[in-house]
Design a protein around this motif. Structure first.
Motif, short mmCIF file in Angstrom:
data_model
loop_
_atom_site.label_atom_id
_atom_site.label_comp_id
_atom_site.label_asym_id
_atom_site.label_seq_id
_atom_site.Cartn_x
_atom_site.Cartn_y
_atom_site.Cartn_z
N THR A 128 49.61 42.17 35.02
CA THR A 128 49.00 43.30 35.72
C THR A 128 48.73 44.47 34.80
O THR A 128 47.66 45.10 34.85
N ASN A 139 47.80 34.00 40.49
CA ASN A 139 46.50 34.65 40.63
C ASN A 139 46.16 34.89 42.10
O ASN A 139 45.32 35.73 42.43
N GLN A 142 47.36 39.29 45.73
CA GLN A 142 46.46 40.44 45.69
C GLN A 142 47.23 41.73 45.44
O GLN A 142 46.77 42.61 44.70
N ALA A 143 48.40 41.86 46.07
CA ALA A 143 49.19 43.07 45.91
C ALA A 143 50.65 42.80 46.22
O ALA A 143 50.98 41.89 46.99
N LYS A 155 51.09 40.19 49.32
CA LYS A 155 49.85 39.93 50.06
C LYS A 155 48.96 39.02 49.21
O LYS A 155 48.66 39.32 48.06
N LYS A 157 45.46 36.61 48.44
CA LYS A 157 44.02 36.66 48.59
C LYS A 157 43.55 35.61 49.59
O LYS A 157 42.54 35.81 50.29
#
Length: 509
Positions: A128, A139, A142-143, A155, A157
């Motif tokens: 990151t 990968n 998302q967060a 969270k 993707k």
């Protein structure tokens, strides 16, 4: 006379007392079973990295999973259980994972594990801050949010059916940010043992984590992993008492089982002959199929593993249960005429010359290579065996993909996607053979988004069929590892991954 007799008797008693205090009587008594608190374990080769986020070699995880833990830990039956994460929840859409950190978990430096440590560990793997991921495994994230010290929210993707399996220490160990600069020289984790010292080409020592969250474990105070490449030297060390545990060649079991405990481990691994698809002539599927017909797997299994192996036909072992596609092991029955015909169709009627590169860290590779070379000669293929050190193999063959052919065993995984995902075309790190097939890529993309397990199983089986039809490699066998143990020890558990769990080993009662 009476006085002389008394004097003589006194002198005799004194001499006996002196004798009792010298010679053999001075020797310390041998250790009782309860005294065994330190053991030595033989390992074939040095670790590649002590930093768990950079390590790739299965031998490294065999040792260092005693030092590190993930949000989950592996179990001997191939399942996983909560570890640093005590509980978790998954949203209905499969996009949000919420983990609660277990109370009482400490790093080996004494600091309590908090949500920020988990966030740091995953973002370090994801690159990151650096922009250079250490692995592509995450990968999909998302967060990562930490609403409080004990809560981590991830969270995604898109839905990921294998996400939980990647949360064990061999893929995502939780480490403290304060040790970032020293993680490869003085590693710190939360496991049952803590790192003491590493002496390259000699040994690595770990000692009991007295503050381990699983109370009462481990039983041992110290474990020394001794690096010995040569099997004969390891056997002599075992028989001489310098080593308490070592893997042994299958043909040595009969002479050892009288004096040592023998445990046979199903590895859930894939021993294969791989080709570099980016190099001619291996870019031609007919050449790869010809080599599959030229190789007699049964002969290699008998010569290399004394029969202690299960023949395979694709990159998955029966140890994976319902995910395993049966019937592929005999897809390429040895057939010299078919092999020669395919080579001629591919433009190599007289065969060709190539190099077979193998690592020196285990004799199984050289043994199998010698058998394979003789089999390839029968169809006109001349293969020169090139033996290199393990570190060199990792750098050149696995890392740079600078090779023609190689023999290796892919480490067992808990996650079926991790087992087959190494053949996805854009998985540059793990795709050793440079396999590239759009249909296969789509199947693997579909399976990761699929929530229904029955449909996942069907997709995984289709993927195995493609690997077989396209002759991605010569998938030879899942072999057993026989272990010889000091008979005074018990508690040795086997896992379907490369992990030697020292936390359960204890003196036999």
């Amino acid at each position: 006379m009476a006085k002389r007799s008394i004097i003589f008797i006194c002198l005799l008693i004194m001499s006996l007392v002196v004798s009792a205090c010298s010679g053999k009587e001075e020797k310390k008594p041998s250790k009782t079973q309860e005294d065994i608190r330190e053991i030595s374990v033989r390992i074939n080769s040095d670790p590649d990295f002590l930093d768990p986020h950079k390590a790739k070699a299965s031998l490294t995880f065999r040792v260092m999973l005693n030092v590190f833990e993930g949000l989950f830990n592996p179990l001997p039956d191939g399942s996983i259980e909560p570890a640093i994460a005590e509980t978790y929840e998954v949203s209905d859409d499969g996009l949000v994972y919420t983990f609660k950190i277990r109370n009482g978990v400490q790093f080996h430096n004494g600091n309590a594990v908090a949500a920020n440590d988990v966030k740091y560990s995953f973002e370090r793997i994801m690159g990151t801050k650096t922009g250079e991921p250490l692995s592509s495994d995450f990968n999909v994230i998302q967060a990562i949010e930490t609403p409080d010290d004990k809560t981590v929210v991830m969270k995604l993707k898109q839905p990921d059916s294998s996400f939980l399996y990647r949360l064990t220490a061999n893929q995502s160990a939780i480490i403290p940010e304060s040790n970032d600069a020293d993680q490869n020289t003085k590693p710190i984790g939360t496991g049952p043992f803590q790192f003491v010292e590493y002496n390259p080409e000699n040994n690595l020592i770990i000692e009991k984590n007295k503050d381990y969250w699983k109370k009462g474990k481990p039983y041992l105070d110290k474990v020394k992993f001794v690096f010995q490449t040569d099997n004969q030297s390891a056997l002599l060390s075992l028989q001489g008492g310098q080593v308490d545990i070592t893997d042994v060649p299958a043909h040595k079991i009969s002479e050892l089982e009288k004096d040592f405990s023998i445990i046979k481990q199903d590895n859930n691994s894939v021993f294969l002959l791989g080709f570099n698809h980016d190099k001619k002539p291996f870019s031609d599927v007919r050449v790869r199929q010809a080599i599959n017909y030229a190789i007699n797997k049964d002969e290699i299994i008998e010569a290399t593993f004394s029969g202690l192996a299960t023949k395979l036909g694709s990159n998955m072992s029966p140890a994976m249960g319902s995910f395993y596609k049966e019937g592929l092991d005999n897809h390429y029955k040895p057939d010299v005429d078919k092999a020669k015909k395919l080579l001629a169709e591919a433009g190599y009627p007289d065969g060709f010359s190539t190099t077979l590169t193998v690592s020196s860290h285990n004799e199984i590779y050289s043994n199998a290579a010698q058998v394979a070379v003789e089999q390839l000669k029968k169809v006109g293929i001349t293969a020169e065996i090139k033996v290199i050190e393990w570190a060199k193999w990792l750098e050149d063959v696995y890392g740079k993909k600078d090779y023609d052919m190689t023999l290796i065993d892919f480490t067992g995984k808990l996650d079926p996607f991790k087992v087959l995902g190494r053949y996805v075309s854009d998985n540059k790190g793990s795709n050793l053979v440079n396999f590239n097939n759009p249909e296969y890529d789509k199947l693997m993309a579909d399976v990761i988004a699929e929530k229904d397990e029955a449909k996942q199983i069907d997709l995984y089986k289709q993927a195995q069929e493609i690997l077989t039809e396209e002759a991605a490699a010569v998938f030879i066998a899942d072999f057993q590892t026989p272990w010889a143990l000091n008979p005074k020890l018990e508690g040795f558990k086997t896992y379907p991954i490369f992990y030697m769990d020292m936390s359960e080993i204890r003196p036999k009662k």
